[in-house]
Design an enzyme around this catalytic site. Structure first.
Site, PDB file in Angstrom:
ATOM      1  N   ASN A 132       0.777  -1.246   0.000  1.00 54.71           N
ATOM      2  CA  ASN A 132       0.000   0.000   0.000  1.00 54.71           C
ATOM      3  C   ASN A 132       0.805   1.291   0.000  1.00 54.71           C
ATOM      4  O   ASN A 132       0.537   2.190   0.811  1.00 54.71           O
ATOM      5  CB  ASN A 132      -0.960   0.014   1.189  1.00 54.71           C
ATOM      6  CG  ASN A 132      -2.107  -0.928   0.927  1.00 54.71           C
ATOM      7  OD1 ASN A 132      -2.465  -1.154  -0.226  1.00 54.71           O
ATOM      8  ND2 ASN A 132      -2.663  -1.495   1.978  1.00 54.71           N
ATOM      9  N   ASN A 154      -3.502  -0.043  -2.813  1.00 56.16           N
ATOM     10  CA  ASN A 154      -4.918  -0.215  -2.593  1.00 56.16           C
ATOM     11  C   ASN A 154      -5.683   0.908  -3.320  1.00 56.16           C
ATOM     12  O   ASN A 154      -5.321   2.065  -3.185  1.00 56.16           O
ATOM     13  CB  ASN A 154      -5.087  -0.068  -1.078  1.00 56.16           C
ATOM     14  CG  ASN A 154      -6.363  -0.634  -0.613  1.00 56.16           C
ATOM     15  OD1 ASN A 154      -7.343  -0.553  -1.325  1.00 56.16           O
ATOM     16  ND2 ASN A 154      -6.337  -1.202   0.572  1.00 56.16           N
ATOM     17  N   PRO A 155      -6.740   0.579  -4.090  1.00 55.86           N
ATOM     18  CA  PRO A 155      -7.467   1.641  -4.809  1.00 55.86           C
ATOM     19  C   PRO A 155      -7.987   2.759  -3.909  1.00 55.86           C
ATOM     20  O   PRO A 155      -8.083   3.902  -4.352  1.00 55.86           O
ATOM     21  CB  PRO A 155      -8.634   0.895  -5.458  1.00 55.86           C
ATOM     22  CG  PRO A 155      -8.174  -0.503  -5.559  1.00 55.86           C
ATOM     23  CD  PRO A 155      -7.249  -0.748  -4.407  1.00 55.86           C
ATOM     24  N   SER A 240      -6.413  -9.843   3.758  1.00 57.82           N
ATOM     25  CA  SER A 240      -5.757  -8.532   3.681  1.00 57.82           C
ATOM     26  C   SER A 240      -4.583  -8.606   2.709  1.00 57.82           C
ATOM     27  O   SER A 240      -4.012  -9.670   2.477  1.00 57.82           O
ATOM     28  CB  SER A 240      -5.259  -8.084   5.059  1.00 57.82           C
ATOM     29  OG  SER A 240      -4.073  -8.776   5.398  1.00 57.82           O
ATOM     30  N   THR A 241      -4.235  -7.441   2.151  1.00 59.34           N
ATOM     31  CA  THR A 241      -3.102  -7.384   1.215  1.00 59.34           C
ATOM     32  C   THR A 241      -1.870  -8.037   1.824  1.00 59.34           C
ATOM     33  O   THR A 241      -1.144  -8.772   1.151  1.00 59.34           O
ATOM     34  CB  THR A 241      -2.728  -5.911   0.926  1.00 59.34           C
ATOM     35  OG1 THR A 241      -3.909  -5.190   0.670  1.00 59.34           O
ATOM     36  CG2 THR A 241      -1.781  -5.795  -0.234  1.00 59.34           C
ATOM     37  N   GLY A 242      -1.633  -7.724   3.102  1.00 56.24           N
ATOM     38  CA  GLY A 242      -0.428  -8.242   3.739  1.00 56.24           C
ATOM     39  C   GLY A 242      -0.396  -9.763   3.726  1.00 56.24           C
ATOM     40  O   GLY A 242       0.616 -10.382   3.383  1.00 56.24           O
ATOM     41  N   HIS A 289     -11.488  -6.667   6.674  1.00 54.37           N
ATOM     42  CA  HIS A 289     -10.550  -7.740   6.993  1.00 54.37           C
ATOM     43  C   HIS A 289     -10.726  -8.162   8.436  1.00 54.37           C
ATOM     44  O   HIS A 289     -11.364  -7.501   9.219  1.00 54.37           O
ATOM     45  CB  HIS A 289      -9.106  -7.267   6.848  1.00 54.37           C
ATOM     46  CG  HIS A 289      -8.815  -6.578   5.563  1.00 54.37           C
ATOM     47  ND1 HIS A 289      -9.111  -7.140   4.350  1.00 54.37           N
ATOM     48  CD2 HIS A 289      -8.265  -5.378   5.299  1.00 54.37           C
ATOM     49  CE1 HIS A 289      -8.731  -6.312   3.397  1.00 54.37           C
ATOM     50  NE2 HIS A 289      -8.229  -5.231   3.939  1.00 54.37           N
TER      51      HIS A 289
END
Ligand code: CDP
Length: 315
Positions: A132, A154-155, A240-242, A289
């Protein structure tokens, strides 16, 4: 690279773990960490066979030809047929063909990195993944390092921080210089609103000729990954992205080191307040999340010697 072990401080000096925050976490973390080859091999081969991130985590011209039907990862009823225009924004082929790294660092954004002195250790990894569009550089280098091979965006950041890229694009593209020639990984096919935003980001980068290389998460992979974790008890919300990036690393890297994952407000050892992000004061809102539940899974992988979670300071 050589990584100096960063074990937690000796248990005698540590006051009790705040039980309302991460019950039993310290006990599970404190054991001396050693990679368990069998557990690592087992887990990463399950990921490979069930999620196939190795060659499918990122959309490429090779795995997503013109005319393919993309099914969005967070809106399963939404689909998109790949036109030649969209196709031309895909990278040609897998950016890591058959490549396996020795050591990777996955860096989350938790305030636990503040004053951690982990920068050198993070940068000593062969491959560094960040999430991010985090702040880097002056004031942060000592604690988070600078090296970046993949960075996600992240958008919602494109909306909030860059006005949905409706105005001049140069400030956005210039802000990416800190990530050098890394891959910028965008979730263009998660929700419908993500597609025009992420395409605008990709066009801005190619128009202004920045060295960063925009790419898109493959929604098929995100769906498979979410099913994989659902079957292991992570029922709530989106991955989550992570956590996604940790999973990608586990398929590509023999030694996965994880930093900046701590979705709690008190430091595990120092017991001071921890911010949600090391670079801002915004409080954490994990609407979509379930980061504490994800953290629990990461801690389990740490205990099993599959990956190494770094919670303490690195020096
Ligand atoms: O956009 P998102 O909320 O997923 O992430 P972020 O706040 O920019 O942080 C990137 C990643 O770091 C998250 O997806 C989490 O996996 C991890 N994180 C954490 O474990 N603890 C925190 N306090 C903040 C982030």
């Amino acid at each position: 690279g050589h990584l100096v072990p960063s074990g937690p401080p000796s248990p005698k000096k540590i006051p009790p773990w705040p039980s309302d925050l991460c019950k039993g976490c310290r006990e599970r973390y404190s054991k001396t960490w050693k990679k368990q080859e069998d557990n690592y091999r087992n887990f990463s081969s399950q990921l490979r066979s069930q999620c196939q991130g190795f060659d499918r985590a990122i959309i490429t011209q090779a795995n997503t030809p013109v005319g393919s039907n993309i099914v969005y990862s967070a809106e399963s009823k939404r689909t998109l047929m790949v036109t030649p225009g969209i196709f031309s924004t895909f990278i040609k082929e897998n950016p890591f063909p058959q490549k396996k790294w020795d050591t990777c660092a996955v860096v989350g954004n938790s305030g636990i990195l503040t004053n951690s002195s982990c920068g050198e250790m993070i940068d000593s990894a062969q491959f560094v993944i960040r999430c991010n569009l985090p702040s880097l550089g002056k004031g942060y280098e000592k604690h988070v390092g600078t090296k970046t091979d993949i960075v996600t965006a992240n958008p919602t950041i494109l909306v909030r921080k860059y006005g949905s890229l409706n105005g001049p694009r140069r400030p956005f593209v210039e802000s990416l210089h800190i990530y050098g020639k890394s891959l910028l990984l965008l979730p263009a096919f998660a929700f419908g609103f993500c597609t025009p935003l992420c395409l605008k980001a990709a066009y801005s980068i190619s128009d202004i000729e920045s060295p960063i290389r925009p790419t898109y998460f493959n929604p098929d992979y995100l769906r498979r990954l979410s099913n994989f974790w659902r079957s292991r008890g992570l029922h709530r919300g989106l991955t989550s992205t992570g956590l996604v990036m940790v999973n990608i690393a586990l398929e590509h890297c023999a030694n996965v080191h994880v930093y900046g994952f701590w979705p709690f407000s008190i430091h595990p050892f120092e017991l001071n307040a921890v911010k949600n992000h090391y670079f801002d004061d915004k409080t954490g809102k994990w609407g979509m999340h379930s980061m504490p539940a994800e953290f629990n899974q990461l801690l389990q992988l740490h205990s099993q010697g599959v990956l190494r979670l770094h919670l303490g300071n690195c020096r």
